[in-house]
Write a protein that holds these residues in place. Structure first.
Motif, short mmCIF file in Angstrom:
data_model
loop_
_atom_site.label_atom_id
_atom_site.label_comp_id
_atom_site.label_asym_id
_atom_site.label_seq_id
_atom_site.Cartn_x
_atom_site.Cartn_y
_atom_site.Cartn_z
N GLY A 7 0.74 -0.82 0.09
CA GLY A 7 0.40 -0.66 0.03
C GLY A 7 0.91 1.04 -0.07
O GLY A 7 1.64 0.91 -0.66
N GLY A 8 0.22 2.37 0.88
CA GLY A 8 1.27 3.62 0.67
C GLY A 8 2.27 3.89 1.32
O GLY A 8 2.89 5.23 1.74
N THR A 11 4.11 -0.94 4.19
CA THR A 11 5.13 -1.81 3.50
C THR A 11 6.76 -0.94 2.40
O THR A 11 7.88 -1.49 2.61
N LYS A 13 7.11 1.56 4.34
CA LYS A 13 8.59 1.85 5.50
C LYS A 13 9.65 0.70 5.60
O LYS A 13 10.75 1.37 6.44
N ASP A 47 0.33 4.80 -4.32
CA ASP A 47 0.66 3.47 -3.48
C ASP A 47 2.32 3.65 -4.54
O ASP A 47 2.91 3.11 -3.88
N PRO A 221 3.39 -4.53 6.96
CA PRO A 221 2.03 -3.64 7.48
C PRO A 221 1.18 -3.06 6.38
O PRO A 221 1.91 -2.00 5.80
N SER A 222 0.20 -3.61 6.64
CA SER A 222 -0.95 -2.68 5.35
C SER A 222 -2.88 -2.88 5.87
O SER A 222 -2.10 -3.53 6.96
N SER A 227 -5.69 -1.41 0.54
CA SER A 227 -4.36 -2.11 -0.18
C SER A 227 -4.25 -3.57 0.13
O SER A 227 -3.84 -3.57 -1.57
N VAL A 249 3.40 -8.82 8.09
CA VAL A 249 3.31 -8.24 8.90
C VAL A 249 2.73 -7.85 9.75
O VAL A 249 1.42 -6.98 8.80
N SER A 250 1.22 -7.66 10.72
CA SER A 250 0.28 -7.37 11.64
C SER A 250 0.44 -5.79 11.45
O SER A 250 1.42 -5.01 12.04
N PRO A 251 -0.05 -4.57 11.00
CA PRO A 251 -0.15 -3.45 10.88
C PRO A 251 -1.08 -3.16 12.15
O PRO A 251 -0.90 -1.52 12.70
N VAL A 257 -4.50 0.24 16.44
CA VAL A 257 -3.66 0.78 14.82
C VAL A 257 -2.80 1.67 15.44
O VAL A 257 -2.79 2.56 16.34
N ARG A 308 7.28 -0.86 15.35
CA ARG A 308 7.01 -0.02 15.40
C ARG A 308 7.75 0.59 14.54
O ARG A 308 9.65 -0.02 14.65
P1 GDP Z 1 -2.02 3.35 3.19
O1 GDP Z 1 -0.95 4.97 3.52
O2 GDP Z 1 -3.65 3.57 3.72
O3 GDP Z 1 -1.45 2.69 1.51
O4 GDP Z 1 -2.09 2.07 4.28
P2 GDP Z 1 -1.00 0.82 4.07
O5 GDP Z 1 -1.59 -0.34 3.38
O6 GDP Z 1 -0.18 0.48 3.41
O7 GDP Z 1 -1.23 0.66 5.46
C1 GDP Z 1 -0.18 1.17 6.28
C2 GDP Z 1 -0.99 0.35 7.78
O8 GDP Z 1 0.17 0.08 8.37
C3 GDP Z 1 -1.37 1.01 8.92
O9 GDP Z 1 -2.76 0.08 8.97
C4 GDP Z 1 -0.81 1.23 10.03
O10 GDP Z 1 -1.21 0.56 10.98
C5 GDP Z 1 0.10 0.22 9.61
N1 GDP Z 1 1.69 1.49 10.09
C6 GDP Z 1 1.79 2.62 9.85
N2 GDP Z 1 3.23 1.89 10.10
C7 GDP Z 1 3.32 1.64 10.89
C8 GDP Z 1 4.27 1.02 11.25
O11 GDP Z 1 5.42 1.30 11.99
N3 GDP Z 1 4.73 -0.22 11.91
C9 GDP Z 1 3.79 -1.10 11.50
N4 GDP Z 1 3.52 -2.60 12.29
N5 GDP Z 1 2.74 -1.23 11.19
C10 GDP Z 1 2.97 0.38 10.72
#
Ligand code: GDP
Length: 329
Positions: A7-8, A11, A13, A47, A221-222, A227, A249-251, A257, A308
């Motif tokens: 997603g954006g 992943t 990160k 994304d 984490p997505s 996503s 990886v759990s978000p 969240v 984190r």
């Molecule tokens: P988008 O930004 O909406 O495109 O979302 P993504 O699909 O990339 O989702 C971001 C997800 O990653 C969210 O549900 C957050 O809870 C999670 N997230 C953001 N930062 C972190 C982090 O530092 N660690 C983890 N484990 N999850 C994260």
């Protein structure tokens, strides 16, 4: 090779500190395109672009979108003109009949550029203009993104999930709106009753994506709904994920969240907003990386670490946990 689904935020990160564990030349990133829109005639792929800008070394890492230090002269003038003309700078859809006319890839998500409800920087806009022009010249989205990756010196293979249109539409009491109206235009406020991936049933994952799915897959984490959902809705993807090794990886940390609308959208689609809900949503996952404070019990191998990610060292730690999970999966 290892394939990451992106997603954006989450992943990208993870990838920001993963190079020692997953060398860019040996990784493929498949980006969600359900969030894409056509804005003022330009195809915007948030994304995929976050990954291009990250690997190109120009990403704004405060927001995780756009180019660091980009100017906004054109955007500012679009706002000023709309204001002076008495036109509201809210999301302004093209009329229904225009939603399915013109460029195939932009179906059901066409917005007027009047007032420009999304902030597009000047250099960022040049990327959208180049991509859209390459498509108008007859190239596929995959080919256009491959050229942009070359322009940014990106070593990783970056693929859109499909060359066909898939639009993430949210059904709300106020009517149907594109994900970007919900998130950018309305700050994630509207009540969501259902989520639709319009076009997905007849869209196809590209051959490059199907090949990438035959390698091991990492879901960083997505947001499982907006996503990963569009991707899973493509014919053949679910089967491909079942057939290969998948680590996610759990978000969440249990039911907390990190950011974004994942919790709200999971609840809206009848899922539990937690790590347990994510595990239920990914029956094809062979192992999970969870936070060390996340006590969720899963019936597949789990690697725990501090998940984190505030900087590259954090991302490297999570990347090592992902590599460990791939070993035990
Ligand atoms: P988008 O930004 O909406 O495109 O979302 P993504 O699909 O990339 O989702 C971001 C997800 O990653 C969210 O549900 C957050 O809870 C999670 N997230 C953001 N930062 C972190 C982090 O530092 N660690 C983890 N484990 N999850 C994260």
């Amino acid at each position: 090779m290892v394939t990451f689904l992106a997603g954006g935020t989450g992943t990208p990160k993870l990838l920001s500190g993963a190079d020692d564990v997953f060398p860019p030349a040996e990784t493929v990133v498949v980006g969600n395109t359900g969030d894409d829109v056509e804005l003022g005639g330009l195809l915007v792929c948030p994304d995929v672009d976050t990954v291009l800008f990250l690997d190109g070394g120009v990403l704004d890492r405060e927001t995780w979108w756009g180019i660091d230090g980009d100017s906004t002269a054109t955007h500012d003038e679009l706002k000023r003109l709309a204001d002076a003309a008495g036109l509201a700078a809210e999301p302004r859809y093209l009329p229904p009949e225009r939603q399915t006319a013109g460029r195939e890839i932009a179906r059901w998500r066409r917005f007027s550029g009047v007032g420009e409800f999304m902030l597009i920087g000047d250099r960022d806009r040049a990327v959208h203009l180049t991509r859209t022009s390459l498509i108008d010249e007859g190239r596929t989205l995959t080919e256009a993104i491959e050229r942009l990756a070359a322009a940014f010196g990106v070593e990783r293979t970056v693929l859109p999930m499909s060359d066909d249109p898939v639009a993430t539409l949210l059904h709300t009491p106020d009517g149907t709106m594109h994900f970007q109206e919900f998130w950018v235009g309305r700050g994630g406020e509207p009540t969501v009753e259902d989520v639709e991936f319009r076009g997905a049933a007849t869209a196809e994952p590209t051959d490059a994506v199907l090949t990438a799915l035959s390698d091991r897959v990492v879901i960083g984490p997505s947001n499982p709904v907006t996503s990963i959902g569009p991707f899973r809705a493509l014919p053949g993807v679910e089967r491909a994920l079942e057939s290969t090794t998948v680590v996610a990886v759990s978000p969440f940390v249990e039911d907390r969240v990190f950011s974004g609308p994942a919790a709200k959208l999971m609840r809206a689609t009848g899922q539990e907003a937690s790590t347990a809900g994510v595990a239920d949503a990914y029956p094809f996952a062979d192992a999970f990386v969870l936070d060390e404070d996340d006590g969720t019990r899963l019936d597949c191998p789990v690697v725990r670490t501090d998940t984190r990610m505030d900087d590259e060292a954090d991302a490297a730690r999570v990347a090592r946990a992902v590599a460990e999970a791939l070993e035990v999966a």
